[in-house]
Design a protein around this motif. Structure first.
Motif, PDB file in Angstrom:
ATOM      1  N   ALA A 126       0.873   2.468 -13.921  1.00 28.57           N
ATOM      2  CA  ALA A 126      -0.511   2.818 -13.567  1.00 28.57           C
ATOM      3  C   ALA A 126      -0.783   4.288 -13.819  1.00 28.57           C
ATOM      4  O   ALA A 126       0.061   5.154 -13.570  1.00 28.57           O
ATOM      5  N   ARG A 127      -1.997   4.572 -14.275  1.00 31.78           N
ATOM      6  CA  ARG A 127      -2.379   5.955 -14.579  1.00 31.78           C
ATOM      7  C   ARG A 127      -3.462   6.479 -13.628  1.00 31.78           C
ATOM      8  O   ARG A 127      -3.528   7.660 -13.358  1.00 31.78           O
ATOM      9  N   GLU A 128      -4.335   5.592 -13.146  1.00 33.66           N
ATOM     10  CA  GLU A 128      -5.481   6.045 -12.355  1.00 33.66           C
ATOM     11  C   GLU A 128      -5.429   5.558 -10.912  1.00 33.66           C
ATOM     12  O   GLU A 128      -5.448   6.350  -9.976  1.00 33.66           O
ATOM     13  N   HIS A 129      -5.388   4.233 -10.726  1.00 30.48           N
ATOM     14  CA  HIS A 129      -5.373   3.728  -9.354  1.00 30.48           C
ATOM     15  C   HIS A 129      -4.673   2.374  -9.253  1.00 30.48           C
ATOM     16  O   HIS A 129      -4.575   1.636 -10.243  1.00 30.48           O
ATOM     17  N   VAL A 158      -1.263   9.026  -8.803  1.00 34.64           N
ATOM     18  CA  VAL A 158      -2.069   7.810  -8.892  1.00 34.64           C
ATOM     19  C   VAL A 158      -2.673   7.529  -7.514  1.00 34.64           C
ATOM     20  O   VAL A 158      -1.987   7.602  -6.494  1.00 34.64           O
ATOM     21  N   THR A 159      -3.966   7.231  -7.477  1.00 31.42           N
ATOM     22  CA  THR A 159      -4.615   6.898  -6.207  1.00 31.42           C
ATOM     23  C   THR A 159      -4.251   5.470  -5.832  1.00 31.42           C
ATOM     24  O   THR A 159      -4.588   4.523  -6.552  1.00 31.42           O
ATOM     25  N   ASP A 218      -5.981   0.119 -12.511  1.00 37.20           N
ATOM     26  CA  ASP A 218      -6.652   0.857 -13.598  1.00 37.20           C
ATOM     27  C   ASP A 218      -7.837   0.087 -14.186  1.00 37.20           C
ATOM     28  O   ASP A 218      -8.062   0.128 -15.403  1.00 37.20           O
ATOM     29  N   HIS A 219      -8.590  -0.594 -13.359  1.00 35.38           N
ATOM     30  CA  HIS A 219      -9.783  -1.337 -13.771  1.00 35.38           C
ATOM     31  C   HIS A 219      -9.488  -2.543 -14.663  1.00 35.38           C
ATOM     32  O   HIS A 219     -10.318  -3.437 -14.779  1.00 35.38           O
ATOM     33  N   LEU A 277     -16.504   3.715  -8.449  1.00 32.51           N
ATOM     34  CA  LEU A 277     -15.554   3.005  -9.309  1.00 32.51           C
ATOM     35  C   LEU A 277     -16.217   1.865 -10.072  1.00 32.51           C
ATOM     36  O   LEU A 277     -15.785   1.507 -11.174  1.00 32.51           O
ATOM     37  N   ALA A 280     -17.802   2.646 -13.570  1.00 37.47           N
ATOM     38  CA  ALA A 280     -16.942   3.039 -14.687  1.00 37.47           C
ATOM     39  C   ALA A 280     -17.094   2.027 -15.826  1.00 37.47           C
ATOM     40  O   ALA A 280     -17.582   0.911 -15.620  1.00 37.47           O
TER      41      ALA A 280
END
Length: 470
Positions: A126-129, A158-159, A218-219, A277, A280
């Protein structure tokens, strides 16, 4: 004086039972009998458990949250669906608002440990959340693996957000693992907190639970299935182990719908606005991907949502219907739908666990066997552990997978999440998993059921009579 007061209170409660909206006649009759036969306990039972009431403050908070978020219908560009299946996805959208969206792919994990390994690998990448919601999260081997992966992800920036049910995940919340996650920077929230039971009852029905299992990374990546964050050994009910689950890992626009669902739940229980979020860019649609749709239900959403979804799928079947569910406590319409499928020549198979962790549900479930078998429905009992998978495949091209059981708790009391999809490849993969369940199951015959001793039949039918109030 006391007797007069009691009779007045009893009359008022019975009037409430009769006037309460969205209650089927069997449930009304059952509660009226309980209130009349057990004057004190019946009144108390109805006041505590008789109504699906989450509490006015909680409802108001959820409404405020929804008002700040994009409409569920905006979560993806509607996909073209074959005319013969369009009605199914319309039912799904009528329940939780999400449209059928194309360009999705899926990978099936039919083993609990493999699912955890796949999830840990996704958290590491994971890079974002990372967003996780589980009904039950245990501080066991697999639960610890996921927690440690989250802690590592949070420490590298990472969140990470974790939402758990306050009752189902109580063992985690009271363990050092929960504190470790907090210290690592993982954001935490508890759904439907109970607190002191007596005081909690003033805010709504105590046994309403968030039964969802949601992963969003990450969505773009989401998971959906029956598995809690725990070992297959499931130590809290180890004598029924192993617990047999199935999970699908999705990529594509359907991940945004699960993101919307997670954000809705998170903002209902945590003081953090995540609406940003949902604005996005949408996850990328995969060329040749399939159509899928999140179908979420709960006590504050449309009444009779999941029964209607199940019934629509059952009535739409033309050749084959295979269902696995650990808990079968149907309303009359669902039972009739399955019988109709068998009677019109659809090869209908339903798999239950041979040993159930809930004795009342097991007895109630078996009270329906004779009717189903007489209609030509094939019943199998899985003997390799507690079959916990909640799956439905239809005609080799449609799948429903998720957290919802075919019981009144999932219909009326629990928050659930499922994904409906149309794809021959994904359905074939799940159908192969169902075939493995069938290979480890024994067939139940009508002659066998009719030969059950009288005391067993009486017990099963007595449990079924009580099922509308359980």
């Amino acid at each position: 004086m006391i007797l007069a007061f009691h009779l007045i209170l009893q009359a008022l409660v019975i009037a409430r039972i009769l006037l309460r909206p969205h209650r089927d006649p069997a449930s009304r009759i059952s509660w009226m009998v309980v209130v009349l036969v057990l004057p004190v306990l019946g009144l108390l039972g109805y006041l505590l458990l008789g109504e699906t009431n989450i509490g006015r403050r909680r409802v108001a908070r959820m409404q405020r949250v929804l008002a700040t978020l994009p409409e569920p219908a905006s979560m993806g560009t509607p996909a073209a669906v074959p005319d013969r299946l369009e009605g199914l996805f319309r039912v799904g959208q009528s329940i939780s608002g999400y449209p059928a969206v194309g360009g999705n792919t899926a990978r099936l994990s039919g083993d609990s440990d493999a699912t955890i390994a796949m999830l840990v690998a996704d958290i590491e990448a994971a890079r974002e959340h990372v967003h996780l919601l589980f009904y039950i999260w245990l501080p066991d081997n697999n639960g610890t693996k996921v927690a440690e992966a989250l802690a590592r992800a949070a420490r590298r920036g990472v969140t990470c957000r974790v939402l758990v049910d306050d009752v189902g995940s109580r063992a985690l919340i009271k363990s050092p693992l929960w504190q470790m996650l907090r210290e690592a920077g993982v954001r935490q929230a508890r759904a439907l907190p109970v607190g002191l039971p007596v005081l909690g009852a003033l805010h709504g029905r105590l046994d309403l639970r968030n039964h969802r299992k949601i992963v969003v990374i990450d969505h773009a990546i989401t998971y959906c299935g029956s598995q809690n964050c725990a070992d297959a050994a499931f130590l809290v009910k180890a004598k029924f182990a192993p617990w047999v689950d199935v999970v699908m890992r999705f990529e594509g626009p359907v991940a945004r719908q699960n993101q919307h669902l997670f954000v809705t739940d998170w903002m209902a229980w945590a003081e953090e606005d995540l609406s940003e979020l949902l604005w996005a860019p949408m996850p990328e649609a995969r060329p040749g991907g399939f159509t899928a749709q999140v179908v979420a239900s709960g006590p504050t959403l449309r009444h009779s949502a999941m029964p209607e979804m199940f019934q629509s799928l059952i009535y739409a079947a033309r050749r084959e219907l295979v269902i696995t569910t650990p808990y079968y406590v149907p309303d009359p319409s669902l039972q009739d739908a399955l019988r109709a499928a068998g009677n019109r020549g659809v090869r209908t198979t339903i798999v239950f666990p041979a040993r159930n962790d809930n004795w009342a549900v097991a007895a109630t479930c078996r009270s329906y066997y004779a009717e189903l078998l007489a209609a030509g429905v094939h019943i199998r009992e899985y003997e390799g552990g507690l079959l916990h998978s909640k799956t439905l495949t239809m005609d080799g091209e449609v799948t429903l997978i998720g957290s919802a059981n075919m019981d009144r708790r999932s219909f009326d009391l629990n928050y659930e999440n499922n994904i409906l999809l149309q794809d021959e490849g994904a359905t074939a993969a799940l159908r192969a998993q169902q075939a493995e369940y069938l290979a480890r199951s024994r067939p139940v015959t009508l002659a066998e059921v009719e030969a059950w001793p009288l005391h067993r039949q009486l017990w099963n039918n007595f449990a079924a009579v009580l099922s509308p109030i359980l």
